[in-house]
Design a protein around this motif. Structure first.
Motif, PDB file in Angstrom:
ATOM      1  N   TYR A 131     -20.515   8.139  39.808  1.00 51.99           N
ATOM      2  CA  TYR A 131     -20.589   6.894  39.033  1.00 51.99           C
ATOM      3  C   TYR A 131     -21.122   7.125  37.616  1.00 51.99           C
ATOM      4  O   TYR A 131     -21.302   6.164  36.856  1.00 51.99           O
ATOM      5  CB  TYR A 131     -21.508   5.889  39.736  1.00 51.99           C
ATOM      6  CG  TYR A 131     -21.081   5.552  41.145  1.00 51.99           C
ATOM      7  CD1 TYR A 131     -19.971   4.752  41.389  1.00 51.99           C
ATOM      8  CD2 TYR A 131     -21.792   6.062  42.239  1.00 51.99           C
ATOM      9  CE1 TYR A 131     -19.584   4.439  42.683  1.00 51.99           C
ATOM     10  CE2 TYR A 131     -21.404   5.747  43.539  1.00 51.99           C
ATOM     11  CZ  TYR A 131     -20.302   4.948  43.754  1.00 51.99           C
ATOM     12  OH  TYR A 131     -19.921   4.636  45.048  1.00 51.99           O
ATOM     13  N   PHE A 132     -21.371   8.367  37.252  1.00 51.46           N
ATOM     14  CA  PHE A 132     -21.988   8.669  35.956  1.00 51.46           C
ATOM     15  C   PHE A 132     -21.066   8.293  34.802  1.00 51.46           C
ATOM     16  O   PHE A 132     -19.872   8.596  34.810  1.00 51.46           O
ATOM     17  CB  PHE A 132     -22.328  10.161  35.888  1.00 51.46           C
ATOM     18  CG  PHE A 132     -23.030  10.577  34.636  1.00 51.46           C
ATOM     19  CD1 PHE A 132     -24.270  10.061  34.307  1.00 51.46           C
ATOM     20  CD2 PHE A 132     -22.453  11.502  33.775  1.00 51.46           C
ATOM     21  CE1 PHE A 132     -24.925  10.451  33.150  1.00 51.46           C
ATOM     22  CE2 PHE A 132     -23.100  11.903  32.610  1.00 51.46           C
ATOM     23  CZ  PHE A 132     -24.343  11.375  32.298  1.00 51.46           C
ATOM     24  N   TYR A 133     -21.634   7.605  33.782  1.00 51.75           N
ATOM     25  CA  TYR A 133     -20.889   7.222  32.582  1.00 51.75           C
ATOM     26  C   TYR A 133     -20.936   8.380  31.599  1.00 51.75           C
ATOM     27  O   TYR A 133     -21.860   8.488  30.794  1.00 51.75           O
ATOM     28  CB  TYR A 133     -21.548   6.005  31.921  1.00 51.75           C
ATOM     29  CG  TYR A 133     -21.237   4.661  32.526  1.00 51.75           C
ATOM     30  CD1 TYR A 133     -20.611   4.534  33.752  1.00 51.75           C
ATOM     31  CD2 TYR A 133     -21.606   3.506  31.858  1.00 51.75           C
ATOM     32  CE1 TYR A 133     -20.345   3.286  34.287  1.00 51.75           C
ATOM     33  CE2 TYR A 133     -21.348   2.254  32.391  1.00 51.75           C
ATOM     34  CZ  TYR A 133     -20.721   2.159  33.609  1.00 51.75           C
ATOM     35  OH  TYR A 133     -20.464   0.931  34.137  1.00 51.75           O
ATOM     36  N   LEU A 134     -19.949   9.259  31.620  1.00 51.86           N
ATOM     37  CA  LEU A 134     -19.995  10.422  30.748  1.00 51.86           C
ATOM     38  C   LEU A 134     -19.509  10.112  29.335  1.00 51.86           C
ATOM     39  O   LEU A 134     -20.143  10.450  28.343  1.00 51.86           O
ATOM     40  CB  LEU A 134     -19.163  11.561  31.344  1.00 51.86           C
ATOM     41  CG  LEU A 134     -19.120  12.856  30.527  1.00 51.86           C
ATOM     42  CD1 LEU A 134     -20.531  13.412  30.357  1.00 51.86           C
ATOM     43  CD2 LEU A 134     -18.219  13.883  31.199  1.00 51.86           C
ATOM     44  N   ASN A 135     -18.390   9.424  29.232  1.00 56.00           N
ATOM     45  CA  ASN A 135     -17.757   9.243  27.919  1.00 56.00           C
ATOM     46  C   ASN A 135     -17.759   7.801  27.419  1.00 56.00           C
ATOM     47  O   ASN A 135     -17.301   7.530  26.322  1.00 56.00           O
ATOM     48  CB  ASN A 135     -16.310   9.750  27.962  1.00 56.00           C
ATOM     49  CG  ASN A 135     -16.242  11.234  28.270  1.00 56.00           C
ATOM     50  OD1 ASN A 135     -16.971  12.013  27.670  1.00 56.00           O
ATOM     51  ND2 ASN A 135     -15.393  11.617  29.214  1.00 56.00           N
ATOM     52  N   LYS A 136     -18.240   6.883  28.234  1.00 51.88           N
ATOM     53  CA  LYS A 136     -18.174   5.479  27.841  1.00 51.88           C
ATOM     54  C   LYS A 136     -19.153   5.178  26.700  1.00 51.88           C
ATOM     55  O   LYS A 136     -20.327   5.525  26.775  1.00 51.88           O
ATOM     56  CB  LYS A 136     -18.475   4.590  29.047  1.00 51.88           C
ATOM     57  CG  LYS A 136     -18.232   3.115  28.783  1.00 51.88           C
ATOM     58  CD  LYS A 136     -18.336   2.314  30.070  1.00 51.88           C
ATOM     59  CE  LYS A 136     -18.057   0.848  29.810  1.00 51.88           C
ATOM     60  NZ  LYS A 136     -18.129   0.034  31.033  1.00 51.88           N
ATOM     61  N   SER A 137     -18.681   4.543  25.663  1.00 50.85           N
ATOM     62  CA  SER A 137     -19.529   4.157  24.539  1.00 50.85           C
ATOM     63  C   SER A 137     -19.859   2.672  24.664  1.00 50.85           C
ATOM     64  O   SER A 137     -19.051   1.815  24.318  1.00 50.85           O
ATOM     65  CB  SER A 137     -18.816   4.437  23.200  1.00 50.85           C
ATOM     66  OG  SER A 137     -18.569   5.810  23.046  1.00 50.85           O
ATOM     67  N   ASP A 138     -21.007   2.393  25.198  1.00 49.36           N
ATOM     68  CA  ASP A 138     -21.383   0.990  25.427  1.00 49.36           C
ATOM     69  C   ASP A 138     -22.813   0.745  24.959  1.00 49.36           C
ATOM     70  O   ASP A 138     -23.575   0.040  25.613  1.00 49.36           O
ATOM     71  CB  ASP A 138     -21.230   0.617  26.899  1.00 49.36           C
ATOM     72  CG  ASP A 138     -22.113   1.474  27.811  1.00 49.36           C
ATOM     73  OD1 ASP A 138     -22.608   2.503  27.343  1.00 49.36           O
ATOM     74  OD2 ASP A 138     -22.310   1.093  28.969  1.00 49.36           O
ATOM     75  N   LEU A 139     -23.160   1.322  23.833  1.00 46.51           N
ATOM     76  CA  LEU A 139     -24.496   1.137  23.286  1.00 46.51           C
ATOM     77  C   LEU A 139     -24.660  -0.290  22.776  1.00 46.51           C
ATOM     78  O   LEU A 139     -23.871  -0.765  21.967  1.00 46.51           O
ATOM     79  CB  LEU A 139     -24.741   2.125  22.139  1.00 46.51           C
ATOM     80  CG  LEU A 139     -26.118   2.046  21.472  1.00 46.51           C
ATOM     81  CD1 LEU A 139     -27.196   2.553  22.426  1.00 46.51           C
ATOM     82  CD2 LEU A 139     -26.126   2.851  20.179  1.00 46.51           C
ATOM     83  N   TYR A 140     -25.669  -0.978  23.293  1.00 44.44           N
ATOM     84  CA  TYR A 140     -25.991  -2.332  22.833  1.00 44.44           C
ATOM     85  C   TYR A 140     -27.115  -2.247  21.807  1.00 44.44           C
ATOM     86  O   TYR A 140     -28.082  -1.505  21.987  1.00 44.44           O
ATOM     87  CB  TYR A 140     -26.460  -3.203  24.007  1.00 44.44           C
ATOM     88  CG  TYR A 140     -25.355  -3.864  24.787  1.00 44.44           C
ATOM     89  CD1 TYR A 140     -25.077  -5.213  24.632  1.00 44.44           C
ATOM     90  CD2 TYR A 140     -24.605  -3.130  25.709  1.00 44.44           C
ATOM     91  CE1 TYR A 140     -24.073  -5.834  25.371  1.00 44.44           C
ATOM     92  CE2 TYR A 140     -23.594  -3.742  26.451  1.00 44.44           C
ATOM     93  CZ  TYR A 140     -23.345  -5.090  26.278  1.00 44.44           C
ATOM     94  OH  TYR A 140     -22.354  -5.699  27.002  1.00 44.44           O
ATOM     95  N   GLU A 141     -27.001  -3.034  20.756  1.00 45.05           N
ATOM     96  CA  GLU A 141     -28.069  -3.149  19.766  1.00 45.05           C
ATOM     97  C   GLU A 141     -28.489  -4.614  19.699  1.00 45.05           C
ATOM     98  O   GLU A 141     -27.653  -5.505  19.547  1.00 45.05           O
ATOM     99  CB  GLU A 141     -27.595  -2.668  18.397  1.00 45.05           C
ATOM    100  CG  GLU A 141     -27.209  -1.193  18.365  1.00 45.05           C
ATOM    101  CD  GLU A 141     -26.787  -0.738  16.973  1.00 45.05           C
ATOM    102  OE1 GLU A 141     -27.538  -1.014  16.019  1.00 45.05           O
ATOM    103  OE2 GLU A 141     -25.705  -0.138  16.851  1.00 45.05           O
TER     104      GLU A 141
END
Length: 264
Positions: free
Chosen positions: A197-207
């Motif tokens: 289930y590891f998110y390796l490549n997903k770019s989902d940074l919240y600011e």
């Protein structure tokens, strides 16, 4: 204007900046509109969020009896690794526990004081991060139940804090860390049963951008039990805290179940 009711955690709306609302039984208040204005709080009593009785609040908005009987405050809430609904084992109320535990959960890194690791239901993204006063947050894994999230958090607690330093968070004394780069270090640290289930490549940074006019350099916490009447100029809102011009900070979340009147 005068508002009166039982305090519950502020409702939030993700935006730039985040919008905050105090919601009462018959009214609501957009707290952002009170920035740079004087607010007066008066403590009137207690009302348990579970049974509704006017009994002294013990913890988390619940009276003593409800805190030790309600399924909504079982030990697995604070310690997800104790979840047992996936095994069909009841803690206090299996139907409730299955509803909450057997749904997608996120394990995340958040930057609210230093980097911390935490767990939340997927439906609570990004609300959970806002409530913690995180400036940034990123998901590590998305798993199908609370237990898997819990054992992942336990594994990562050896490397990251699991609590927010509220004083640093409220004075915005936060070091910059690249959370995307930080996540790349974690794949070999999480349990084997979670690695798929590891998110390796997903770019989902919240600011998160909070409605703060200026941050205090030192903070002092307001307790309505000790100071039943308080008045001050609101200069910011972050996490579940109201920030006042004199450095006083008021944690709405820790005051749930308190009955107050608010003059604005």
């Amino acid at each position: 204007m005068q508002y009166e009711g039982v305090l519950t955690k502020m409702q939030t709306e993700f935006g730039n900046p985040i919008q905050y609302y105090l919601v009462f039984e018959d009214s609501f208040l957009n707290v952002n509109q009170l920035l740079d204005k004087n607010i007066e709080f008066n403590f009137l009593g207690y009302q348990c969020l579970n049974c509704g009785k006017k009994k002294k609040i013990f913890r988390q908005g619940f009276c003593y009896e409800c805190f030790y009987s309600s399924a909504a405050v079982g030990d697995w809430i604070m310690k997800p690794e104790l979840s047992t609904a996936h095994l069909g084992i009841q803690d206090r109320d299996l139907a409730y526990e299955e509803k909450v535990q057997l749904q997608p959960h996120i394990v995340y890194l958040a930057l609210s004081s230093e980097v911390k690791v935490g767990v939340t239901r997927k439906t609570q993204v990004p609300t959970r991060w806002i409530d913690q006063g995180a400036n940034e947050a990123i998901s590590i894994v998305e798993v199908p139940n609370r237990y898997l999230a819990g054992i992942t958090e336990v594994a990562l607690k050896n490397h990251y804090a699991d609590k927010t330093n509220w004083r640093k968070m409220l004075t915005n004394s936060i070091e910059h860390v690249d959370l995307i780069a930080e996540r790349l270090k974690l794949e070999n640290l999480i349990p084997e049963e979670v690695k798929e289930y590891f998110y390796l490549n997903k770019s989902d940074l919240y600011e998160m951008r909070y409605p703060v006019l200026h941050y205090p350099t030192k903070v002092k916490s307001l307790s309505l039990e000790k100071t039943p009447n308080f008045s001050g100029k609101l200069t910011g809102i972050k996490g579940q805290y109201l920030l006042f011009e004199d450095g006083t900070v008021f944690n709405i979340r820790s005051s749930e179940g308190y009955v107050v009147s608010i003059a604005v």
